[in-house]
Design a protein around this motif. Structure first.
Motif, PDB file in Angstrom:
ATOM      1  N   ASP A 135     -70.330  25.186  56.263  1.00 17.95           N
ATOM      2  CA  ASP A 135     -70.128  26.520  55.704  1.00 17.95           C
ATOM      3  C   ASP A 135     -69.737  27.510  56.795  1.00 17.95           C
ATOM      4  O   ASP A 135     -68.960  28.432  56.557  1.00 17.95           O
ATOM      5  CB  ASP A 135     -71.423  27.016  55.027  1.00 17.95           C
ATOM      6  CG  ASP A 135     -71.835  26.101  53.890  1.00 17.95           C
ATOM      7  OD1 ASP A 135     -71.061  25.949  52.937  1.00 17.95           O
ATOM      8  OD2 ASP A 135     -72.948  25.528  53.966  1.00 17.95           O
ATOM      9  N   VAL A 136     -70.309  27.343  57.969  1.00 18.08           N
ATOM     10  CA  VAL A 136     -70.054  28.236  59.111  1.00 18.08           C
ATOM     11  C   VAL A 136     -69.675  27.361  60.296  1.00 18.08           C
ATOM     12  O   VAL A 136     -70.459  26.522  60.728  1.00 18.08           O
ATOM     13  CB  VAL A 136     -71.315  29.067  59.462  1.00 18.08           C
ATOM     14  CG1 VAL A 136     -71.037  29.972  60.652  1.00 18.08           C
ATOM     15  CG2 VAL A 136     -71.794  29.861  58.260  1.00 18.08           C
ATOM     16  N   ARG A 186     -83.643  26.319  54.772  1.00 16.02           N
ATOM     17  CA  ARG A 186     -82.501  26.966  54.116  1.00 16.02           C
ATOM     18  C   ARG A 186     -81.224  26.948  54.942  1.00 16.02           C
ATOM     19  O   ARG A 186     -80.159  27.313  54.460  1.00 16.02           O
ATOM     20  CB  ARG A 186     -82.849  28.407  53.762  1.00 16.02           C
ATOM     21  CG  ARG A 186     -84.029  28.478  52.808  1.00 16.02           C
ATOM     22  CD  ARG A 186     -84.368  29.874  52.408  1.00 16.02           C
ATOM     23  NE  ARG A 186     -84.498  30.732  53.588  1.00 16.02           N
ATOM     24  CZ  ARG A 186     -84.567  32.045  53.544  1.00 16.02           C
ATOM     25  NH1 ARG A 186     -84.541  32.665  52.401  1.00 16.02           N
ATOM     26  NH2 ARG A 186     -84.692  32.747  54.652  1.00 16.02           N
ATOM     27  N   TRP A 187     -81.318  26.568  56.215  1.00 15.98           N
ATOM     28  CA  TRP A 187     -80.140  26.573  57.073  1.00 15.98           C
ATOM     29  C   TRP A 187     -80.252  25.390  58.026  1.00 15.98           C
ATOM     30  O   TRP A 187     -81.298  25.160  58.624  1.00 15.98           O
ATOM     31  CB  TRP A 187     -80.087  27.870  57.878  1.00 15.98           C
ATOM     32  CG  TRP A 187     -78.772  28.141  58.568  1.00 15.98           C
ATOM     33  CD1 TRP A 187     -78.219  27.406  59.576  1.00 15.98           C
ATOM     34  CD2 TRP A 187     -77.874  29.206  58.312  1.00 15.98           C
ATOM     35  NE1 TRP A 187     -77.028  27.950  59.958  1.00 15.98           N
ATOM     36  CE2 TRP A 187     -76.790  29.069  59.199  1.00 15.98           C
ATOM     37  CE3 TRP A 187     -77.880  30.277  57.422  1.00 15.98           C
ATOM     38  CZ2 TRP A 187     -75.721  29.948  59.221  1.00 15.98           C
ATOM     39  CZ3 TRP A 187     -76.815  31.153  57.456  1.00 15.98           C
ATOM     40  CH2 TRP A 187     -75.747  30.988  58.339  1.00 15.98           C
ATOM     41  N   HIS A 229     -78.290  23.679  61.384  1.00 17.96           N
ATOM     42  CA  HIS A 229     -77.270  23.865  62.412  1.00 17.96           C
ATOM     43  C   HIS A 229     -77.230  22.659  63.335  1.00 17.96           C
ATOM     44  O   HIS A 229     -78.259  22.161  63.772  1.00 17.96           O
ATOM     45  CB  HIS A 229     -77.558  25.118  63.254  1.00 17.96           C
ATOM     46  CG  HIS A 229     -76.552  25.296  64.345  1.00 17.96           C
ATOM     47  ND1 HIS A 229     -75.305  25.813  64.104  1.00 17.96           N
ATOM     48  CD2 HIS A 229     -76.599  24.993  65.664  1.00 17.96           C
ATOM     49  CE1 HIS A 229     -74.626  25.834  65.243  1.00 17.96           C
ATOM     50  NE2 HIS A 229     -75.395  25.341  66.197  1.00 17.96           N
ATOM     51  N   LYS A 264     -76.283  19.674  52.043  1.00 14.91           N
ATOM     52  CA  LYS A 264     -75.385  20.103  50.963  1.00 14.91           C
ATOM     53  C   LYS A 264     -75.966  19.756  49.598  1.00 14.91           C
ATOM     54  O   LYS A 264     -75.837  20.531  48.654  1.00 14.91           O
ATOM     55  CB  LYS A 264     -73.993  19.484  51.136  1.00 14.91           C
ATOM     56  CG  LYS A 264     -73.246  19.936  52.397  1.00 14.91           C
ATOM     57  CD  LYS A 264     -73.263  21.415  52.654  1.00 14.91           C
ATOM     58  CE  LYS A 264     -72.390  22.205  51.751  1.00 14.91           C
ATOM     59  NZ  LYS A 264     -72.443  23.649  52.014  1.00 14.91           N
ATOM     60  N   VAL A 305     -77.347  26.009  53.688  1.00 13.94           N
ATOM     61  CA  VAL A 305     -76.208  26.444  54.495  1.00 13.94           C
ATOM     62  C   VAL A 305     -76.119  25.530  55.723  1.00 13.94           C
ATOM     63  O   VAL A 305     -77.125  25.256  56.378  1.00 13.94           O
ATOM     64  CB  VAL A 305     -76.361  27.907  54.946  1.00 13.94           C
ATOM     65  CG1 VAL A 305     -75.248  28.311  55.902  1.00 13.94           C
ATOM     66  CG2 VAL A 305     -76.402  28.833  53.742  1.00 13.94           C
ATOM     67  N   SER A 308     -74.224  25.015  59.393  1.00 12.77           N
ATOM     68  CA  SER A 308     -73.359  25.569  60.440  1.00 12.77           C
ATOM     69  C   SER A 308     -73.151  24.504  61.509  1.00 12.77           C
ATOM     70  O   SER A 308     -73.991  23.629  61.711  1.00 12.77           O
ATOM     71  CB  SER A 308     -73.955  26.843  61.044  1.00 12.77           C
ATOM     72  OG  SER A 308     -75.220  26.614  61.606  1.00 12.77           O
TER      73      SER A 308
END
Length: 133
Positions: free
Chosen positions: A99-100, A35-36, A38, A62, A67, A69
Motif C-alpha cells: 500500500d505504501v 494494523r500495519w 512494514h 492483505k 496496511v 508498507s
C-alpha cells in the motif's frame, strides 16, 4: 554531494534464519489486531528464506486488511549472495501487495527496473564533490 558508502554485514543474524511458517501471521494480524506491517528490501535479501517470509507476511496482512508498507532500500551487496536478478523479481512481486512504497530514485531503478530521469546526475560514488561546469 556523494552517494552513501556503507557495509551491510547482517549475515547469520537471528532474523536471517527465519523461515516460512515460523510466525503465525494470521494470529498476529487477526486475533492480535496488528494494523500495519512494514518490511523491505534489506530484510528480503538477508538469506535464501527471508524473501519468502516477507511474501508470506504480506499475503497474510492483505487477507486481514492490514496496511502494508515496503522500503525498497535496495542493497546490491546483499542480493549478490543469493542472486541480483532474484532481488529485482522479489521486489517486483512485493510491489503487488504494498500500500505504501518507499525508496529513492536509485532504489526504484535498481530494484524495480524503472528508468528514472536524472538518476546519478547529482550524486556520485566518488568521495570528491562534483565540480561545476
Amino acid at each position: 554531494m556523494r552517494a552513501a558508502v556503507g557495509c551491510s554485514d547482517r549475515g547469520h543474524t537471528a532474523i536471517s534464519q527465519l523461515a516460512p511458517g515460523s510466525i503465525d501471521w494470521d494470529r498476529l494480524f487477526g486475533a492480535d489486531g496488528a494494523r500495519w506491517f512494514h518490511t523491505g528490501g534489506i530484510f528480503a535479501a538477508l538469506s535464501e528464506s527471508t524473501a519468502a517470509v516477507a511474501e508470506e507476511a504480506m499475503a497474510a496482512a492483505k487477507r486481514h486488511g492490514v496496511v502494508v508498507s515496503y522500503d525498497l532500500n535496495y542493497r546490491a551487496s546483499l542480493w549478490k549472495g543469493i542472486g541480483g536478478r532474484r532481488g529485482r523479481r522479489c521486489q517486483s512481486r512485493a510491489g503487488r501487495r504494498v500500500d505504501v512504497d518507499a525508496g529513492n530514485e536509485e532504489d526504484f531503478t535498481a530494484a524495480l527496473g524503472f528508468a528514472v530521469e536524472g538518476v546519478g546526475r547529482n550524486t556520485s560514488s566518488s568521495t570528491r564533490p562534483p565540480t561545476s561546469a
